[in-house]
Design a protein around this motif. Structure first.
Motif, PDB file in Angstrom:
ATOM      1  N   GLN A 191      84.263  94.298 -18.733  1.00  0.00           N
ATOM      2  CA  GLN A 191      85.548  93.713 -18.356  1.00  0.00           C
ATOM      3  C   GLN A 191      85.633  93.419 -16.858  1.00  0.00           C
ATOM      4  O   GLN A 191      86.656  92.928 -16.388  1.00  0.00           O
ATOM      5  N   ALA A 192      84.588  93.718 -16.126  1.00  0.00           N
ATOM      6  CA  ALA A 192      84.574  93.499 -14.675  1.00  0.00           C
ATOM      7  C   ALA A 192      83.808  92.220 -14.355  1.00  0.00           C
ATOM      8  O   ALA A 192      83.053  91.700 -15.177  1.00  0.00           O
ATOM      9  N   SER A 193      84.028  91.731 -13.151  1.00  0.00           N
ATOM     10  CA  SER A 193      83.298  90.550 -12.682  1.00  0.00           C
ATOM     11  C   SER A 193      82.970  90.724 -11.207  1.00  0.00           C
ATOM     12  O   SER A 193      83.497  91.607 -10.534  1.00  0.00           O
ATOM     13  N   ASP A 194      82.112  89.865 -10.709  1.00  0.00           N
ATOM     14  CA  ASP A 194      81.641  89.998  -9.340  1.00  0.00           C
ATOM     15  C   ASP A 194      82.778  89.851  -8.330  1.00  0.00           C
ATOM     16  O   ASP A 194      82.754  90.445  -7.258  1.00  0.00           O
ATOM     17  N   HIS A 195      83.790  89.055  -8.678  1.00  0.00           N
ATOM     18  CA  HIS A 195      84.882  88.795  -7.740  1.00  0.00           C
ATOM     19  C   HIS A 195      86.224  89.219  -8.320  1.00  0.00           C
ATOM     20  O   HIS A 195      87.250  88.576  -8.066  1.00  0.00           O
ATOM     21  N   ASP A 196      86.234  90.305  -9.087  1.00  0.00           N
ATOM     22  CA  ASP A 196      87.506  90.802  -9.601  1.00  0.00           C
ATOM     23  C   ASP A 196      88.293  91.472  -8.477  1.00  0.00           C
ATOM     24  O   ASP A 196      87.823  91.589  -7.338  1.00  0.00           O
ATOM     25  N   ALA A 197      89.508  91.917  -8.798  1.00  0.00           N
ATOM     26  CA  ALA A 197      90.399  92.454  -7.764  1.00  0.00           C
ATOM     27  C   ALA A 197      89.780  93.652  -7.052  1.00  0.00           C
ATOM     28  O   ALA A 197      89.891  93.789  -5.826  1.00  0.00           O
ATOM     29  N   HIS A 198      89.106  94.539  -7.799  1.00  0.00           N
ATOM     30  CA  HIS A 198      88.502  95.725  -7.199  1.00  0.00           C
ATOM     31  C   HIS A 198      87.429  95.324  -6.187  1.00  0.00           C
ATOM     32  O   HIS A 198      87.425  95.808  -5.043  1.00  0.00           O
ATOM     33  N   ASN A 199      86.527  94.448  -6.600  1.00  0.00           N
ATOM     34  CA  ASN A 199      85.427  94.065  -5.715  1.00  0.00           C
ATOM     35  C   ASN A 199      85.906  93.257  -4.521  1.00  0.00           C
ATOM     36  O   ASN A 199      85.385  93.409  -3.412  1.00  0.00           O
ATOM     37  N   ARG A 200      86.896  92.407  -4.718  1.00  0.00           N
ATOM     38  CA  ARG A 200      87.417  91.633  -3.586  1.00  0.00           C
ATOM     39  C   ARG A 200      87.991  92.559  -2.525  1.00  0.00           C
ATOM     40  O   ARG A 200      87.765  92.357  -1.326  1.00  0.00           O
ATOM     41  N   PHE A 201      88.725  93.576  -2.964  1.00  0.00           N
ATOM     42  CA  PHE A 201      89.333  94.491  -2.000  1.00  0.00           C
ATOM     43  C   PHE A 201      88.293  95.383  -1.333  1.00  0.00           C
ATOM     44  O   PHE A 201      88.222  95.470  -0.101  1.00  0.00           O
ATOM     45  N   TYR A 202      87.460  96.041  -2.134  1.00  0.00           N
ATOM     46  CA  TYR A 202      86.549  97.038  -1.564  1.00  0.00           C
ATOM     47  C   TYR A 202      85.342  96.421  -0.864  1.00  0.00           C
ATOM     48  O   TYR A 202      84.754  97.065   0.017  1.00  0.00           O
TER      49      TYR A 202
END
Length: 424
Positions: A283-294
């Motif tokens: 359910q994750a992607s390279d540019h999801d909200a978590h990765n964009r922030f961290y």
């Protein structure tokens, strides 16, 4: 804490965790494991992917990611990030939209040197590039600067800003975000005294600690509690052998990151656990909200020790800017020398880092500036980050800043309140 062994130990721990993550991810990808219906393999792969990415980002400078821009002609134009002034501790860069007419508003965006890269202002740049020529101070990671380049303290920082302003010319509109606000005010005043024809047209100070004691926060209280000796002993280290700046005294980014993370350990821990679950479930992607922030939050840079210590000592403890007693190269800088640069302050009502009252103190220091050249704004409900990024910035503060710039321009252009931003 001052020795290279301590710096190298932190880097070793980081490197080891990155290796463990990569090992777990690679091991879980072996073809033979595909035949085993064991969910533990998926969890190991997910843990490895998140762990490797997390610790890898701590030593990587993020990319600006601003490659194209859709102009009024409906066409996509390439954006070239050009270095226009190059210096050992930081460059002046320009976001040049290829094939577009030069915009009348020329903005110098002064980024903080506070542990994160200038890319922290990415969304701010994207919002301004719509109808402005945007220049940014791109500070370098101190670990990559050889000792032979010399020191860099708040006086050097001030002189750098003066050089950047001189290069851009008197039609420049300066916008300083957070930590550099006091020094940007000082640079403007010093330039007004030494080279009046080179001073900028407007100066906007956003959430900066001009007078840290005006409204104390946890940040200012920390500066009061510790002595400079304690700060130097516990925070300052020498760059290890891995980097070009070997031997340079710095406040390590990894140490600062550890402090940031510990302040909200439960929230960060939950964020990473949830991300592992999302990766395991695809359910994750390279540019999801978590990765964009961290990807941005974890990318930290070392600060020169003399800059960090002089900031705490002279801006927060001694309050040299607030008392109008700031010295640069043996010369007292008088904020009253600002007589024709329009000055605006922006604060957030819920800012817990630079609380309302700290930034607006700049207007009282500008004793030589007429009232019609001064302005201030407090954004209701906005925290520290929100006053230069997010909805508060886009919908309210940005239009006000552009209106202020236009009102003080020789040939004002109407600000575009409803500009459509389409930046890739």
């Amino acid at each position: 804490m001052r020795y290279m062994a301590t710096y190298d130990l932190m880097e070793t721990i980081r490197n080891t965790n990155q290796w463990l993550g990569a090992t777990a991810r690679t091991m879980a990808s072996y073809p033979m494991f595909a035949a085993l219906p064991n969910p533990g393999i998926q969890w190991m792969a997910a843990w490895g992917e998140v762990t490797e990415r997390t610790f890898e980002r701590m030593v990587a400078k993020p990319d600006w990611g601003i490659r194209t821009f859709t102009c009024e002609d409906g066409k996509d134009h390439l954006v070239e990030v050009r270095t226009v002034v190059e210096k050992p501790f930081g460059n002046l860069i320009h976001f040049d939209v290829q094939g577009r007419e030069e915009q009348p508003r020329k903005i110098l965006l002064v980024a903080p040197m506070s542990g994160h890269y200038a890319t922290l202002l990415r969304s701010t740049v994207k919002s301004l590039i719509v109808n402005c020529e945007v220049y940014v101070t791109d500070w370098h990671n101190a670990r990559d600067i050889p000792v032979s380049a010399g020191k860099f303290d708040i006086e050097d920082y001030t002189l750098y800003l003066m050089d950047f302003m001189r290069h851009m010319g008197p039609e420049t509109n300066v916008v300083a975000v957070c930590q550099p606000a006091p020094l940007t005010l000082a640079a403007t005043a010093y330039l007004a005294e030494l080279d009046p024809d080179a001073q900028p047209r407007t100066l906007t100070l956003i959430g900066g600690p001009i007078d840290p004691d005006a409204t104390p926060t946890d940040v200012t209280d920390f500066g009061r509690r510790v002595t400079m000796g304690q700060l130097e002993e516990t925070m300052i280290q020498r760059v290890g052998f891995k980097y070009k700046g070997v031997g340079r005294m710095v406040y390590p980014g990894l140490l600062q990151l550890a402090s940031f993370m510990s302040m909200n350990a439960d929230r960060h821990g939950k964020a990473f656990r949830d991300q592992i679950v999302r990766v395991a479930r695809n359910q994750a992607s390279d540019h999801d909200a978590h990765n964009r922030f961290y990807d941005e939050y974890l990318a930290v840079m070392d600060m020169p020790a003399e800059f960090y210590l002089s900031t705490v000592d002279r801006v927060f403890k001694s309050r040299e800017i607030a008392r109008n007693e700031f010295m640069v190269a043996g010369h007292k800088v008088d904020m009253g020398k600002i007589t024709r640069v329009a000055v605006k302050t922006v604060e957030g009502s819920k800012d817990d880092i630079s609380a309302p009252g700290q930034c607006i103190a700049a207007l009282d220091l500008c004793t030589g500036l007429p009232a019609e050249k001064k302005a201030s704004h407090v954004e209701p409900g906005a925290g520290h980050y929100g006053i230069f990024a997010g909805k508060s910035w886009r919908n309210n503060i940005r239009p006000l800043v552009l209106d202020f710039i236009d009102a003080n321009a020789g040939d004002p252009e109407p600000s575009d309140r409803a500009a459509n931003v389409n930046v890739a």
